[in-house]
Design a protein around this motif. Structure first.
Motif, PDB file in Angstrom:
ATOM      1  N   UNK A 152       0.841  -1.206   0.000  1.00  0.00           N
ATOM      2  CA  UNK A 152       0.000   0.000   0.000  1.00  0.00           C
ATOM      3  C   UNK A 152       0.872   1.251   0.000  1.00  0.00           C
ATOM      4  N   UNK A 153       0.374   2.300  -0.611  1.00  0.00           N
ATOM      5  CA  UNK A 153       1.123   3.550  -0.740  1.00  0.00           C
ATOM      6  C   UNK A 153       0.716   4.593   0.301  1.00  0.00           C
ATOM      7  N   UNK A 154      -0.543   4.599   0.708  1.00  0.00           N
ATOM      8  CA  UNK A 154      -1.036   5.639   1.602  1.00  0.00           C
ATOM      9  C   UNK A 154      -1.064   5.146   3.042  1.00  0.00           C
ATOM     10  N   UNK A 155      -0.871   6.061   3.978  1.00  0.00           N
ATOM     11  CA  UNK A 155      -0.751   5.685   5.389  1.00  0.00           C
ATOM     12  C   UNK A 155      -2.041   5.107   5.932  1.00  0.00           C
ATOM     13  N   UNK A 156      -3.194   5.646   5.477  1.00  0.00           N
ATOM     14  CA  UNK A 156      -4.446   5.143   6.018  1.00  0.00           C
ATOM     15  C   UNK A 156      -4.742   3.727   5.519  1.00  0.00           C
ATOM     16  N   UNK A 157      -4.255   3.417   4.324  1.00  0.00           N
ATOM     17  CA  UNK A 157      -4.396   2.047   3.845  1.00  0.00           C
ATOM     18  C   UNK A 157      -3.539   1.100   4.677  1.00  0.00           C
ATOM     19  N   UNK A 158      -2.308   1.512   4.942  1.00  0.00           N
ATOM     20  CA  UNK A 158      -1.443   0.688   5.774  1.00  0.00           C
ATOM     21  C   UNK A 158      -2.052   0.482   7.157  1.00  0.00           C
ATOM     22  N   UNK A 159      -2.685   1.502   7.693  1.00  0.00           N
ATOM     23  CA  UNK A 159      -3.318   1.391   9.003  1.00  0.00           C
ATOM     24  C   UNK A 159      -4.466   0.390   8.966  1.00  0.00           C
ATOM     25  N   UNK A 160      -5.263   0.433   7.904  1.00  0.00           N
ATOM     26  CA  UNK A 160      -6.388  -0.510   7.777  1.00  0.00           C
ATOM     27  C   UNK A 160      -5.902  -1.952   7.703  1.00  0.00           C
ATOM     28  N   UNK A 161      -4.867  -2.200   6.887  1.00  0.00           N
ATOM     29  CA  UNK A 161      -4.390  -3.574   6.749  1.00  0.00           C
ATOM     30  C   UNK A 161      -3.653  -4.038   7.999  1.00  0.00           C
ATOM     31  N   UNK A 162      -3.001  -3.121   8.712  1.00  0.00           N
ATOM     32  CA  UNK A 162      -2.375  -3.491   9.983  1.00  0.00           C
ATOM     33  C   UNK A 162      -3.434  -3.881  11.005  1.00  0.00           C
ATOM     34  N   UNK A 163      -4.553  -3.145  11.027  1.00  0.00           N
ATOM     35  CA  UNK A 163      -5.652  -3.487  11.931  1.00  0.00           C
ATOM     36  C   UNK A 163      -6.247  -4.842  11.559  1.00  0.00           C
ATOM     37  N   UNK A 164      -6.432  -5.089  10.267  1.00  0.00           N
ATOM     38  CA  UNK A 164      -6.965  -6.380   9.822  1.00  0.00           C
ATOM     39  C   UNK A 164      -6.032  -7.522  10.223  1.00  0.00           C
ATOM     40  N   UNK A 165      -4.731  -7.330  10.040  1.00  0.00           N
ATOM     41  CA  UNK A 165      -3.762  -8.356  10.423  1.00  0.00           C
ATOM     42  C   UNK A 165      -3.811  -8.618  11.917  1.00  0.00           C
ATOM     43  N   UNK A 166      -3.949  -7.572  12.715  1.00  0.00           N
ATOM     44  CA  UNK A 166      -4.018  -7.718  14.167  1.00  0.00           C
ATOM     45  C   UNK A 166      -5.240  -8.531  14.579  1.00  0.00           C
ATOM     46  N   UNK A 167      -6.376  -8.282  13.941  1.00  0.00           N
ATOM     47  CA  UNK A 167      -7.591  -9.020  14.274  1.00  0.00           C
ATOM     48  C   UNK A 167      -7.453 -10.498  13.921  1.00  0.00           C
ATOM     49  N   UNK A 168      -6.828 -10.782  12.799  1.00  0.00           N
ATOM     50  CA  UNK A 168      -6.653 -12.184  12.400  1.00  0.00           C
ATOM     51  C   UNK A 168      -5.705 -12.917  13.352  1.00  0.00           C
ATOM     52  N   UNK A 169      -4.658 -12.225  13.813  1.00  0.00           N
ATOM     53  CA  UNK A 169      -3.732 -12.849  14.763  1.00  0.00           C
ATOM     54  C   UNK A 169      -4.416 -13.080  16.108  1.00  0.00           C
TER      55      UNK A 169
END
Length: 489
Positions: free
Chosen positions: A250-267
């Motif tokens: 991802x290029x934008x910070x808010x996209x990175x934040x969304x995918x980091x949150x998704x990864x955290x929920x899956x873990x």
């Protein structure tokens, strides 16, 4: 010439029919709603679901369609036990993709058609033999693990026809995984499964579900719609790499934040399953992804994220980690697995060519005569997908299955090598997810599970698509500026 005219006629009729369908839905919605309420909630859900799939198909939202098929297969075919709904829908959608093929939606067929044909034929007799003892097995193994594997792999080839489509598919599949992660967390906190089936609850109440209670504690392992926590854990271990790949690319910070949150929920959801095999497979897949991510800066960033995540889990969830370690070191965990594998090897030695039949009931009955003393309980499968293929269908079927996997991984590797540097993490995420399921299948029936196997073949097909490999070869050692082709979600 006549074939082109015929295809133009089909496309024109389909598009006109789609437009009329959308207009009819808008105008007749009150009447339809009243009729469905009068008919009952089941009819309402069935008709509305069919209309939704029709709209998605009419708009050619292919990535959304295959993710909806995955969700329906998990809930309807696996959890509720309808078995054949999604295989039929997948065949219809594949036919639709062929009739409406275009430059924007290209058509392709799987490489290694001969291998797939051999696989479909060789498994007919074992499927009939196992299904003759139990109708459930007859409606599950061949439609999901064999024919369903080909159908979902083929759909993955079509969805992953370019990097932008692959990105959309990963985004939508991650969204589904996040919803299931929230459901797993809700079950872990409340002990309640949303949209549960009373029939499934009655079945579980008649079986020994104390296995899902962790050791001597009052903590229960969450299985969600997969029922068994090991299968639920395998799902999150596999799907966790999709948001990780999206996070890196991802290029934008808010996209990175969304995918980091998704990864955290899956873990976090993976933690609630307390599945040792899934954690080990996830760590193996993380090593694969570190190699395939394609840039030293990415590797250092991922290692930093992993270190911070480990510290956070140890700080905020010390009790859960302690239970996980106790569960992993329990006396009967590894020893029972090894005993199940030993029993399966003895069954394979007795039935090397055709197996005992593709069915849990067939294996449960036949394997009892070959059960080693260390396996102190009867098991309906050997808790290893590769041993399951060999013991239930024979060594030739296992050999063909492994060749199919190697062929798909080989094509994925070729696509990864040809990809630009900024595209490699996305392809690497799909390869790591498939490798995670492959490793996890040593301890559970991952590649032979009726819900997990189609998901694995779908992801593997998306990164193995020959349409990705058909792109012009580029200098793979230099980063390429692709601002014009990059698609931000």
């Amino acid at each position: 010439m006549s074939s082109r005219v015929g295809r133009f006629y089909v496309v024109a009729v389909y598009q006109c029919g789609s437009a009329k369908l959308l207009l009819g839905l808008v105008g007749g919605m009150p009447i339809i709603g009243g009729l469905l309420v009068w008919l009952g909630p089941l009819a309402f859900a069935a008709v509305m679901g069919a209309l939704l799939l029709g709209i998605v198909g009419a708009l050619r939202l292919d990535a959304l369609m295959v993710v909806l098929l995955v969700a329906l297969h998990l809930y309807l075919d696996w959890y509720l036990g309808f078995h054949l709904v999604v295989p039929i829908l997948a065949i219809v959608f594949l036919l639709l993709c062929y009739l409406l093929r275009s430059a924007q939606h290209p058509w392709t067929r799987p490489r290694g058609v001969g291998l797939w044909s051999i696989f479909l034929v060789l498994t007919l007799y074992p499927a009939f033999r196992g299904g003759s003892l139990m109708l459930y097995d007859a409606a599950s193994f061949y439609p999901s693990d064999i024919l369903g594997a080909l159908l979902m792999y083929w759909l993955g080839l079509l969805v992953g026809h370019d990097v932008a489509s692959l990105r959309r598919f990963f985004q939508l599949f991650t969204l589904l995984a996040v919803l299931l992660a929230l459901h797993t967390l809700f079950q872990s906190m409340t002990g309640t499964i949303l949209f549960a089936s009373s029939r499934v609850d009655d079945f579980l109440s008649r079986t020994d579900v104390a296995y899902y209670q962790l050791l001597d504690s009052d903590t229960h392992r969450a299985g969600s719609f997969f029922i068994d926590p090991n299968w639920n854990g395998a799902f999150f271990a596999m799907l966790a790499f999709l948001p990780l790949g999206l996070l890196v690319t991802s290029r934008r910070w808010w996209q990175k934040l969304c995918w980091a949150l998704a990864l955290s929920l899956l873990v976090l959801a993976l933690m609630c399953t307390y599945s040792t095999g899934s954690w080990l497979a996830f760590l193996f897949g993380l090593g694969v992804f570190l190699y395939l991510v394609g840039h030293t800066r990415y590797r250092l960033s991922i290692l930093l994220i992993a270190a911070c995540s480990l510290v956070s889990l140890a700080w905020f969830f010390p009790g859960q980690l302690a239970l996980q370690l106790r569960h992993a070191g329990a006396d009967n965990e590894l020893s029972l697995r090894v005993a199940a594998w030993h029993t399966a090897l003895r069954v394979i030695q007795a039935y090397p060519w055709l197996g005992v039949g593709l069915g849990h009931q067939a294996y449960l009955i036949t394997s009892n005569a070959y059960r080693v003393p260390e396996q102190f309980v009867l098991l309906s499968h050997p808790h290893d997908s590769y041993l399951e293929w060999a013991s239930m269908a024979g060594l030739p079927v296992l050999a063909v299955f492994m060749l199919l996997l190697l062929n798909a991984f080989g094509q994925s590797w070729n696509n990864w090598r040809r990809a630009a540097l900024d595209e490699r993490p996305l392809l690497g995420a799909g390869i790591a997810a498939s490798m995670t399921l492959s490793i996890n299948s040593i301890s559970i029936n991952g590649w032979t599970h009726f819900a997990l196997a189609p998901m694995g073949w779908l992801v593997l097909g998306a990164v193995a698509s020959p349409l990705l490999g058909a792109l012009p070869a580029r200098n793979i050692d230099q980063p390429v500026e692709r601002e014009a082709r990059h698609v931000d979600a």
